[in-house]
Each structure stands twice: as C-alpha cells, then as structure tokens.
Design an enzyme around this catalytic site. Structure first.
Site, PDB file in Angstrom:
ATOM      1  N   VAL A 181       0.808  -1.222   0.000  1.00  0.00           N
ATOM      2  CA  VAL A 181       0.000   0.000   0.000  1.00  0.00           C
ATOM      3  C   VAL A 181       0.843   1.275   0.000  1.00  0.00           C
ATOM      4  O   VAL A 181       0.296   2.365  -0.189  1.00  0.00           O
ATOM      5  CB  VAL A 181      -0.956   0.019   1.209  1.00  0.00           C
ATOM      6  N   ASP A 182       2.151   1.140   0.214  1.00  0.00           N
ATOM      7  CA  ASP A 182       3.021   2.321   0.201  1.00  0.00           C
ATOM      8  C   ASP A 182       4.244   2.068  -0.680  1.00  0.00           C
ATOM      9  O   ASP A 182       5.383   2.272  -0.261  1.00  0.00           O
ATOM     10  CB  ASP A 182       3.450   2.684   1.625  1.00  0.00           C
ATOM     11  N   LEU A 183       3.979   1.624  -1.899  1.00  0.00           N
ATOM     12  CA  LEU A 183       5.066   1.348  -2.830  1.00  0.00           C
ATOM     13  C   LEU A 183       5.625   2.681  -3.343  1.00  0.00           C
ATOM     14  O   LEU A 183       4.958   3.408  -4.072  1.00  0.00           O
ATOM     15  CB  LEU A 183       4.555   0.511  -4.004  1.00  0.00           C
TER      16      LEU A 183
END
Length: 243
Positions: A181-183
């Site tokens: 979700v935080d690439l």
C-alpha cells in the site's frame, strides 16, 4: 524460521527463535547479559552500549544497530504521519495481539521471506499495551550496503537495467499476492550487487489479483515525480511485463 511469542509484563514479543538464539555468539540476546525483553526495542538500550551505527531518513527515525559481529539490524518504531500524528504519534487502538500492525507485518514478512522473495529477514517485533492502546517496534536484518532507489535516482545512478530489475521484482511480489500500500522509491532498496529489495510492509496484505496491482504501480509513479524521475517508470513497467 521459527516464529515464537513471548509475553513479558505488558509487552508481547513475536520473534524469530533461530535469529535470537544464534545471536548468543556475540551479544547473547537470550542470555542474562542481553535478555529478550522490551528493552531491546528501545533506542536507549543500544545507544548506551555504543551499538547504534546510523539512522535512516523518514518520519519513523529507524536506527541501524550492530547486533552481531557481521550483521546489522534495523530498529523501526511504528509512528503515525499526517494530521492524526498531532493527536497521537505512536499509540494505536488495541484490538488484540494478532491485529496489531507489528504482528501482522512480521508474519507477512516471514511468509514472503520463506518463499525466497527479496524482503529483509524479520528478527522480532514488540507490542507494548497501555490499556486500550499500544505502541510497537520492529527489528529486521539490515541489507548490507543497500541504498534506496530514491537516492540512486537523485544521484543519477539508476540505469535502465536496474529499473528493469525493479519492475521484475515488483511483478514477483504481485504474483505472490502482495498488495504494497506504500510502494514508493524509498521503500525499494538496491544492494551492492544491484539487486532490488522491498521493505516496509506495514498495513500490506496478500490478495487475489485485481486493480490494486495497477494502483501500486501508480503510487510508485507518483513518488518518482518527486525525484524528477518520472521517465524511470517506462523501464520499470517494461521489466514488470517481461516476467
């Protein structure tokens, strides 16, 4: 890898029993000198022993620790960002040990590590409960000589071949079902051999294939813009398609 849980006063520690037992050759983390306790997840413990060797950028203020003669660890406290941090920077609502962010991340990271995917080996996490809330911290093995993709892009050191490997790496994780979700360019590290790794699996999960895969790539592309490297996404997507 053998994950085991230890309860100590108001602290819950989920750890890799193999990693901590092996450490007895150096700092003896399981011995009376360095017992497995909540203190291991506090900066003061390592600073008082002169074992802090660096600090990573970012709001979490992760510390690099000389845990063994030939191995370093990363200590990362869980901290909030954005407006909610003004209310509580480190506290989260307690909904049970298995629903804490730390336990979820360690179990997910261990599962991916066991599949041979390029994630740091998890060492342990600690959850300290304060009634209806908790604080947490995570220990992982530091990847020797690794640099963030963001740093390489800023220095003009990320060539097309590397970016293609980054794309192929992301595809491997997507095939395993990882929704990161935080690439972003800071959560992709590149080791001394030029191989990419994925870090920071907080709030990530395993899912069936879907539109989230493209959302991951779009998020990465937005982060590249911040480093004036939007053109890098072309090679990343090329590597993503090849595998």
């Amino acid at each position: 890898m053998r994950l085991a849980a230890l309860q100590q006063k108001n602290g819950l520690i989920l750890h890799d029993a193999d990693s901590l037992s092996d450490a007895s050759a150096s700092h003896q983390l399981s011995s009376p000198t360095h017992p497995l306790s909540t203190a291991l997840f506090e900066a003061d413990y390592w600073q008082s022993r002169g074992l802090v060797v660096g600090e990573a950028p970012g709001r979490g203020s992760s510390l690099f620790l000389q845990a063994r003669d030939h191995e370093q660890w990363v200590l990362r406290p869980y901290q909030r960002g954005g407006l909610i941090a003004k209310v509580s920077k480190q506290r989260y609502v307690w909904l049970g040990a298995e629903r804490t962010r730390a336990f979820r991340e360690v179990r997910l990271t261990a599962a991916l590590y066991e599949q041979g995917l390029p994630v740091p080996r998890p060492v342990a996490c600690c959850v300290t409960r304060f009634g209806l809330t908790y604080e947490a911290a995570l220990l992982t093995v530091r990847i020797p000589g690794a640099r963030a993709l963001a740093s390489l892009l800023s220095a003009g050191e990320a060539d097309e071949a590397l970016l293609t490997r980054v794309g192929a790496m992301i595809k491997r994780f997507h095939q395993a079902g990882l929704d990161h979700v935080d690439l972003n360019a800071r959560n992709i590290l590149v080791d001394r051999q030029g191989e990419p790794w994925l870090i920071d699996l907080d709030r990530c999960r395993l899912r069936s294939a879907g539109q989230w895969q493209e959302r991951n790539l779009a998020r990465l592309e937005r982060s590249l813009v911040k480093f004036d490297a939007s053109q890098a996404m072309t090679a990343i997507r090329q590597g993503y398609r090849v595998i």
